[in-house]
Design an enzyme around this catalytic site. Structure first.
Site, PDB file in Angstrom:
ATOM      1  N   TYR A  76      -0.977  -0.662  10.225  1.00 53.05           N
ATOM      2  CA  TYR A  76      -1.167  -1.151   8.848  1.00 53.05           C
ATOM      3  C   TYR A  76      -0.029  -0.642   7.967  1.00 53.05           C
ATOM      4  O   TYR A  76       0.566  -1.408   7.192  1.00 53.05           O
ATOM      5  CB  TYR A  76      -2.528  -0.648   8.358  1.00 53.05           C
ATOM      6  CG  TYR A  76      -2.858  -0.892   6.907  1.00 53.05           C
ATOM      7  CD1 TYR A  76      -3.402  -2.099   6.467  1.00 53.05           C
ATOM      8  CD2 TYR A  76      -2.666   0.112   5.948  1.00 53.05           C
ATOM      9  CE1 TYR A  76      -3.734  -2.304   5.134  1.00 53.05           C
ATOM     10  CE2 TYR A  76      -2.996  -0.082   4.622  1.00 53.05           C
ATOM     11  CZ  TYR A  76      -3.530  -1.295   4.219  1.00 53.05           C
ATOM     12  OH  TYR A  76      -3.859  -1.481   2.891  1.00 53.05           O
ATOM     13  N   SER A 119       0.866  -1.187   0.000  1.00 55.69           N
ATOM     14  CA  SER A 119       0.000   0.000   0.000  1.00 55.69           C
ATOM     15  C   SER A 119       0.895   1.228   0.000  1.00 55.69           C
ATOM     16  O   SER A 119       2.007   1.195   0.548  1.00 55.69           O
ATOM     17  CB  SER A 119      -0.855   0.031   1.268  1.00 55.69           C
ATOM     18  OG  SER A 119      -1.495   1.292   1.393  1.00 55.69           O
TER      19      SER A 119
END
Ligand code: NAD
Length: 189
Positions: A95, A82
């Site tokens: 995350y 990501s």
């Protein structure tokens, strides 16, 4: 074509699938999970889940399938991380850490895999129109959209296209690379 169910957060599930999945030419590690929440409000169960799915799952599945690729002296591994892991993302602290781990893992495994004929690359989506993004508040969705130079979210097939490039013969001489697909949101060096 066959499909198998797999829980990347479970050692037993990964081992069972790896034992009888047969030949895997391309491994795309795409499973992921997250929730926007201030870091100060996270608890350990939340960290464990985020890290188990987003980082440890990639490590385990790759480790289980790599030996057969080494034996054949060919294989492609595409990790979906990501842009949070490249440039950070407010409310996605752990995350982002897990995804940054995937990026470092990709680069290091690329060095190790090259001598065995295995290419390892990484796609970093920006905000993309999937159920994961649908779970984000309208306020955050609007903020994301305003920040994207192309003024729209990514489409799932645009992320898949990048993975397909890395999986194809067009990427024969490409390994250890991190490609953002984010409408210009992140211009990481
Ligand atoms: N959508 C976005 O804006 C965005 C942005 C950056 C990165 N990503 C990443 O892209 C990837 C795909 O996400 P998405 O947007 O399609 O999300 P999604 O929630 O729509 O899909 C995630 C998929 O992962 C699977 N999954 C979750 N936990 C799993 C587990 N323990 N074992 C096996 N599978 C599991 C889910 O079943 C689901 O199919 C993820 O790695 C995510 O972190 C998405």
């Amino acid at each position: 074509m066959t499909a198998r169910q797999l829980d990347v957060a479970s050692d037993a599930s990964v081992d069972a699938v790896a034992a009888d999945v047969g030949r895997v030419d391309v491994l795309v590690n795409v499973a992921g999970w997250g929730k926007i929440q201030p870091f100060v409000e996270n608890d350990k169960a939340f960290w464990d889940k985020v890290i188990a799915i987003n980082f440890y799952g990639v490590v385990k599945l790759t480790h289980a399938l790599l030996p057969q690729m080494i034996e054949r002296r060919s294989g492609r591994i595409v990790n979906v991380a990501s842009d949070a892991g490249r440039v950070g993302s407010l409310g996605e602290t752990v995350y982002a850490g897990a995804k940054a781990g995937v990026i470092g893992f990709t680069k290091s495994l690329a060095r190790e895999g090259a001598r065995h004929g295995i290419n390892v690359n990484c796609v970093c989506p920006g905000p993309t129109d999937t159920p994961l993004l649908a779970a984000v508040s309208e306020k955050h969705r609007e903020a994301f959209q305003k920040a994207i130079p192309m003024r729209r979210f990514g489409k799932p097939h645009e992320i898949a296209d990048a993975a397909l490039f890395f999986a194809s013969s067009r990427a024969d001489y490409v390994t250890g690379q991190i490609l953002s697909v984010s409408g210009g949101l992140t211009l990481a060096g």
